[in-house]
Design a protein around this motif. Structure first.
Motif, PDB file in Angstrom:
ATOM      1  N   GLY A 157      -8.254 -37.142 -37.115  1.00 33.06           N
ATOM      2  CA  GLY A 157      -7.074 -36.315 -37.285  1.00 33.06           C
ATOM      3  C   GLY A 157      -7.380 -34.949 -37.861  1.00 33.06           C
ATOM      4  N   ILE A 158      -8.654 -34.711 -38.176  1.00 33.82           N
ATOM      5  CA  ILE A 158      -9.080 -33.415 -38.714  1.00 33.82           C
ATOM      6  C   ILE A 158     -10.013 -32.735 -37.724  1.00 33.82           C
ATOM      7  CG2 ILE A 158     -10.199 -32.227 -40.642  1.00 33.82           C
ATOM      8  CD1 ILE A 158      -9.547 -34.794 -42.313  1.00 33.82           C
ATOM      9  N   ASN A 159     -11.119 -33.409 -37.421  1.00 32.21           N
ATOM     10  CA  ASN A 159     -12.081 -32.896 -36.459  1.00 32.21           C
ATOM     11  C   ASN A 159     -12.280 -33.901 -35.328  1.00 32.21           C
ATOM     12  OD1 ASN A 159     -12.711 -30.393 -37.772  1.00 32.21           O
ATOM     13  ND2 ASN A 159     -13.857 -31.561 -39.300  1.00 32.21           N
ATOM     14  N   ILE A 160     -12.863 -33.429 -34.247  1.00 31.29           N
ATOM     15  CA  ILE A 160     -13.077 -34.246 -33.059  1.00 31.29           C
ATOM     16  C   ILE A 160     -14.552 -34.213 -32.688  1.00 31.29           C
ATOM     17  CG2 ILE A 160     -12.509 -34.535 -30.605  1.00 31.29           C
ATOM     18  CD1 ILE A 160      -9.853 -33.130 -31.144  1.00 31.29           C
ATOM     19  N   THR A 161     -15.078 -35.376 -32.347  1.00 34.77           N
ATOM     20  CA  THR A 161     -16.410 -35.453 -31.765  1.00 34.77           C
ATOM     21  C   THR A 161     -16.299 -36.240 -30.469  1.00 34.77           C
ATOM     22  OG1 THR A 161     -18.726 -35.990 -32.219  1.00 34.77           O
ATOM     23  CG2 THR A 161     -17.086 -37.621 -32.912  1.00 34.77           C
ATOM     24  N   ILE A 205      -4.301 -36.149 -15.660  1.00 34.65           N
ATOM     25  CA  ILE A 205      -3.369 -35.602 -16.659  1.00 34.65           C
ATOM     26  C   ILE A 205      -3.906 -35.831 -18.066  1.00 34.65           C
ATOM     27  CG2 ILE A 205      -0.995 -35.567 -17.483  1.00 34.65           C
ATOM     28  CD1 ILE A 205      -1.251 -34.836 -14.534  1.00 34.65           C
ATOM     29  N   HIS A 206      -3.826 -34.800 -18.878  1.00 33.14           N
ATOM     30  CA  HIS A 206      -4.152 -34.920 -20.299  1.00 33.14           C
ATOM     31  C   HIS A 206      -2.835 -34.953 -21.073  1.00 33.14           C
ATOM     32  CE1 HIS A 206      -6.522 -34.672 -23.932  1.00 33.14           C
ATOM     33  NE2 HIS A 206      -5.801 -33.658 -24.362  1.00 33.14           N
ATOM     34  N   TYR A 207      -2.639 -36.005 -21.848  1.00 29.42           N
ATOM     35  CA  TYR A 207      -1.416 -36.200 -22.622  1.00 29.42           C
ATOM     36  C   TYR A 207      -1.680 -35.901 -24.093  1.00 29.42           C
ATOM     37  CZ  TYR A 207       0.533 -38.744 -18.592  1.00 29.42           C
ATOM     38  OH  TYR A 207       0.992 -39.087 -17.353  1.00 29.42           O
ATOM     39  N   VAL A 208      -0.732 -35.223 -24.713  1.00 30.65           N
ATOM     40  CA  VAL A 208      -0.800 -34.915 -26.141  1.00 30.65           C
ATOM     41  C   VAL A 208       0.516 -35.319 -26.789  1.00 30.65           C
ATOM     42  CG1 VAL A 208      -0.999 -33.089 -27.874  1.00 30.65           C
ATOM     43  CG2 VAL A 208      -2.381 -32.976 -25.785  1.00 30.65           C
ATOM     44  N   VAL A 209       0.436 -35.941 -27.953  1.00 31.46           N
ATOM     45  CA  VAL A 209       1.619 -36.252 -28.758  1.00 31.46           C
ATOM     46  C   VAL A 209       1.504 -35.482 -30.070  1.00 31.46           C
ATOM     47  CG1 VAL A 209       2.795 -38.053 -30.080  1.00 31.46           C
ATOM     48  CG2 VAL A 209       2.050 -38.512 -27.726  1.00 31.46           C
ATOM     49  N   GLU A 264      -6.273 -27.348 -31.031  1.00 29.73           N
ATOM     50  CA  GLU A 264      -7.187 -26.344 -30.478  1.00 29.73           C
ATOM     51  C   GLU A 264      -8.516 -26.987 -30.093  1.00 29.73           C
ATOM     52  OE1 GLU A 264      -8.175 -21.706 -31.487  1.00 29.73           O
ATOM     53  OE2 GLU A 264      -7.840 -23.083 -33.149  1.00 29.73           O
ATOM     54  N   GLN A 265      -9.014 -27.880 -30.943  1.00 29.28           N
ATOM     55  CA  GLN A 265     -10.242 -28.620 -30.608  1.00 29.28           C
ATOM     56  C   GLN A 265     -10.031 -29.535 -29.408  1.00 29.28           C
ATOM     57  OE1 GLN A 265     -12.355 -30.444 -34.121  1.00 29.28           O
ATOM     58  NE2 GLN A 265     -10.513 -29.729 -35.188  1.00 29.28           N
ATOM     59  N   ASP A 266      -8.897 -30.230 -29.406  1.00 27.86           N
ATOM     60  CA  ASP A 266      -8.605 -31.184 -28.342  1.00 27.86           C
ATOM     61  C   ASP A 266      -8.545 -30.489 -26.986  1.00 27.86           C
ATOM     62  OD1 ASP A 266      -7.443 -34.002 -27.593  1.00 27.86           O
ATOM     63  OD2 ASP A 266      -6.018 -32.571 -26.757  1.00 27.86           O
ATOM     64  N   LEU A 267      -7.822 -29.371 -26.916  1.00 26.23           N
ATOM     65  CA  LEU A 267      -7.646 -28.680 -25.633  1.00 26.23           C
ATOM     66  C   LEU A 267      -8.903 -27.956 -25.189  1.00 26.23           C
ATOM     67  CD1 LEU A 267      -4.033 -27.251 -26.082  1.00 26.23           C
ATOM     68  CD2 LEU A 267      -4.760 -29.269 -24.780  1.00 26.23           C
ATOM     69  N   ALA A 268      -9.808 -27.663 -26.128  1.00 27.65           N
ATOM     70  CA  ALA A 268     -11.083 -27.030 -25.750  1.00 27.65           C
ATOM     71  C   ALA A 268     -11.914 -27.949 -24.861  1.00 27.65           C
ATOM     72  CB  ALA A 268     -11.867 -26.645 -27.000  1.00 27.65           C
ATOM     73  N   LEU A 269     -11.606 -29.248 -24.881  1.00 24.91           N
ATOM     74  CA  LEU A 269     -12.338 -30.221 -24.078  1.00 24.91           C
ATOM     75  C   LEU A 269     -11.647 -30.499 -22.746  1.00 24.91           C
ATOM     76  CD1 LEU A 269     -13.092 -32.675 -27.016  1.00 24.91           C
ATOM     77  CD2 LEU A 269     -14.689 -31.053 -25.968  1.00 24.91           C
ATOM     78  N   LYS A 316       0.642 -20.380 -27.018  1.00 24.57           N
ATOM     79  CA  LYS A 316      -0.641 -19.685 -26.864  1.00 24.57           C
ATOM     80  C   LYS A 316      -1.764 -20.676 -26.561  1.00 24.57           C
ATOM     81  CE  LYS A 316       0.272 -15.689 -29.846  1.00 24.57           C
ATOM     82  NZ  LYS A 316      -0.096 -15.016 -31.134  1.00 24.57           N
ATOM     83  N   LEU A 317      -1.758 -21.812 -27.271  1.00 23.51           N
ATOM     84  CA  LEU A 317      -2.796 -22.813 -27.038  1.00 23.51           C
ATOM     85  C   LEU A 317      -2.656 -23.440 -25.655  1.00 23.51           C
ATOM     86  CD1 LEU A 317      -2.906 -24.642 -30.499  1.00 23.51           C
ATOM     87  CD2 LEU A 317      -4.468 -22.900 -29.633  1.00 23.51           C
ATOM     88  N   LEU A 318      -1.416 -23.508 -25.153  1.00 21.23           N
ATOM     89  CA  LEU A 318      -1.173 -24.150 -23.858  1.00 21.23           C
ATOM     90  C   LEU A 318      -1.281 -23.178 -22.682  1.00 21.23           C
ATOM     91  CD1 LEU A 318       1.900 -26.315 -24.924  1.00 21.23           C
ATOM     92  CD2 LEU A 318      -0.427 -27.132 -24.466  1.00 21.23           C
ATOM     93  N   ALA A 319      -1.523 -21.899 -22.959  1.00 18.60           N
ATOM     94  CA  ALA A 319      -1.539 -20.878 -21.912  1.00 18.60           C
ATOM     95  C   ALA A 319      -2.506 -21.168 -20.760  1.00 18.60           C
ATOM     96  CB  ALA A 319      -1.836 -19.507 -22.528  1.00 18.60           C
ATOM     97  N   PRO A 320      -3.682 -21.773 -21.008  1.00 17.03           N
ATOM     98  CA  PRO A 320      -4.600 -22.005 -19.882  1.00 17.03           C
ATOM     99  C   PRO A 320      -4.210 -23.173 -18.974  1.00 17.03           C
ATOM    100  CG  PRO A 320      -5.784 -21.855 -21.981  1.00 17.03           C
ATOM    101  CD  PRO A 320      -4.341 -22.047 -22.291  1.00 17.03           C
ATOM    102  N   PHE A 321      -3.121 -23.864 -19.279  1.00 19.20           N
ATOM    103  CA  PHE A 321      -2.815 -25.114 -18.586  1.00 19.20           C
ATOM    104  C   PHE A 321      -1.432 -25.072 -17.934  1.00 19.20           C
ATOM    105  CE2 PHE A 321      -5.305 -25.869 -22.455  1.00 19.20           C
ATOM    106  CZ  PHE A 321      -6.489 -26.320 -21.883  1.00 19.20           C
ATOM    107  N   LYS A 322      -1.238 -25.957 -16.992  1.00 12.89           N
ATOM    108  CA  LYS A 322       0.091 -26.207 -16.438  1.00 12.89           C
ATOM    109  C   LYS A 322       0.723 -27.285 -17.311  1.00 12.89           C
ATOM    110  CE  LYS A 322       2.493 -27.703 -12.229  1.00 12.89           C
ATOM    111  NZ  LYS A 322       2.317 -28.189 -10.838  1.00 12.89           N
TER     112      LYS A 322
END
Length: 495
Positions: free
Chosen positions: A62-66, A240-244, A270-275, A316-322
């Motif tokens: 919930g803080i960082n992603i690996t 599809i990538h889902y986010v809650v 921001e980390q999640d969508l970078a992937l 802004k974070l969602l700008a690269p996606f549909k």
């Protein structure tokens, strides 16, 4: 019936320790009361399917992603403020579940400085690039009677819907917040209803799912996490990538909140969508809508609890996606679209708080149904107790008080790519006029200080999906045809 405080006191000690708010967690006894334990520890383990490691699976505290390596192994340095470790279920694998509640997380044992948490997944036998999902907004039960309505009305409706699709069709559900109405003992009824449906459900925290006796927002998610896991996370199905997300920010006063996304969530997102590959389709589910037309319709500034105040940072974070945003909270249907983003603010499972068959805008009690094919999504609104073809309701002249010479039609899941036309005695008359108005049935059921008897605060709500036309006096039969953006034609006839 247990009240909130009694219920919380009766929650098991072990569960409380495992999911306690971050500021209260202690990896070891502190010398001074109130000290925050920021000591670090290592989370490690594997993500496996039939004993074989799965590569490139996102794991987070919930803080960082690996991400897992080629052998399915991961290692993540965390700290004592974290309470859960969880994965973003990859495409091609079944959603892990326990009695139909998505089970993709594990509580962190703070007594071990290096703790191992393995996750086991089952590979799907069908291609998940085609799949469907439903959005249940605001089941919002305050009593056992409400819970029985959910089980007796909504559950059989969803069961029948699922059976209407081919047997191998993949479905999952999203409980879009306000799963109960402050009465946490009713979570068991919600879970029982979900289990009866037989598909995995991911769940969103709503303002009525928060611990209202908490000191701060950080502490307000305690009970929800015990029941359903993290309040923000992601998963994948097909393309599809889902986010809650958790956009309900408790301000420390009973039942007071604002629509707001914390920095912790935004940096995690921001980390999640970078992937995620730019151009992909992303579905974001949250309770409070990021935006609606309510302020424009009501001609007044929106309440801080009615929309997400820092929504532009999310955009802004969602700008690269549909992006498709799924929300609830308002108890009306309101779709808007701008650029790469479309938000679906849903009518509710409970309608107007289980008082009648429609929401305050005339939308029937029901839920959203979404059909996914690759990166494309089609959708419709499923009214409880009606076939999916029921998408418009026509009113004769005289039903709308301030338009006595006009017929009216409510097309509740309308968006700006629909076409609404009318026929007089079988002859096409052209498009109907869209106007902001109240639904006349909602006025009949809910208008005035004495209605409805169950919850007198319920009132009709202005909406953008009312359409009008003025027929000649000698017209005998009127048909309204509404065509959605996918070419599906729905109609209703009077006379």
């Amino acid at each position: 019936m247990l009240n909130r405080r009694s219920f919380l006191r009766n929650v098991g000690i072990t569960g409380s320790l495992l999911t306690a708010p971050s500021l209260l967690l202690k990896a070891q006894p502190a010398a001074t009361a109130g000290n925050i334990d920021l000591s670090s520890f290592t989370l490690k383990g594997k993500v496996l399917s039939q004993g074989k490691g799965i590569a490139n699976v996102s794991v987070t505290d919930g803080i960082n992603i690996t991400q897992t390596d080629k052998n399915g192994q991961y290692e993540l340095v965390s700290n004592a403020t974290a309470t859960l470790v969880y994965i973003s279920v990859p495409a091609g694998y079944a959603i892990p579940e326990q009695n139909s509640i998505a089970a993709f997380y594990q509580p962190i044992n703070k007594n071990n400085r290096t703790a191992k948490y393995d996750f086991h997944l089952s590979k799907l036998t069908v291609d998940d690039r085609k799949h469907n999902f439903v959005v249940w907004a605001d089941t919002q039960m305050i009593s056992k009677a409400d819970a029985e309505q959910l089980k007796a009305q909504t559950v059989p409706d969803l069961q029948a819907l699922l059976q209407s699709y081919p047997k191998e069709t993949l479905f999952h559900g999203i409980g879009c917040g306000d799963l109960v109405w402050d009465h946490f003992e009713l979570y068991e009824d919600y879970k029982a209803a979900i289990a009866m449906c037989g598909i995995p459900f991911y769940n969103v925290i709503g303002n009525h799912d928060m611990d209202l006796d908490a000191r701060t927002d950080d502490h307000s998610t305690h009970t929800f996490k015990q029941q359903f896991g993290p309040t923000y996370y992601s998963f994948n199905r097909g393309d599809i990538h889902y986010v809650v997300l958790d956009d309900v920010f408790f301000i420390g006063v009973d039942k007071k909140y604002i629509g707001y996304l914390t920095e912790n969530q935004l940096q995690w997102l921001e980390q999640d969508l970078a992937l995620v590959k730019p151009g992909s389709t992303v579905v974001v589910s949250l309770h409070i809508p990021t935006f609606t037309g309510a302020a424009r319709r009501e001609k007044k500034e929106p309440e801080l609890g009615g929309m997400v105040t820092n929504r532009k940072q999310l955009y802004k974070l969602l700008a690269p996606f549909k992006t498709h945003i799924m929300s609830g909270h308002t108890h009306f249907n309101d779709n808007w679209e701008e650029g790469n983003i479309m938000e679906h603010n849903h009518g509710t499972v409970c309608g107007a708080w289980w008082t009648g068959p429609i929401c305050g805008d005339g939308t029937p009690s029901g839920y959203g149904v979404y059909e996914v094919d690759g990166a494309d999504i089609k959708w419709y609104y499923k009214s409880t107790g009606f076939p999916k073809e029921k998408q418009v309701r026509v009113y004769p002249k005289g039903k709308v008080k301030n338009a006595p010479e006009e017929i009216a039609a409510n097309v509740w899941n309308w968006d700006n790519k629909w076409k609404v036309e009318w026929y007089a005695d079988g002859v096409l008359q052209g498009p109907m006029e869209q106007r902001v108005a109240n639904d006349p049935w909602a006025e009949e059921l809910y208008a005035g200080p004495q209605l409805p008897k169950k919850h007198k605060f319920v009132e009709p709500m202005l909406n953008d999906h009312m359409f009008f036309a003025k027929p000649a006096a000698n017209v005998q039969k009127i048909t309204v045809k509404a065509t959605d953006r996918f070419g599906n034609v729905y109609e209703d006839t009077i006379g």
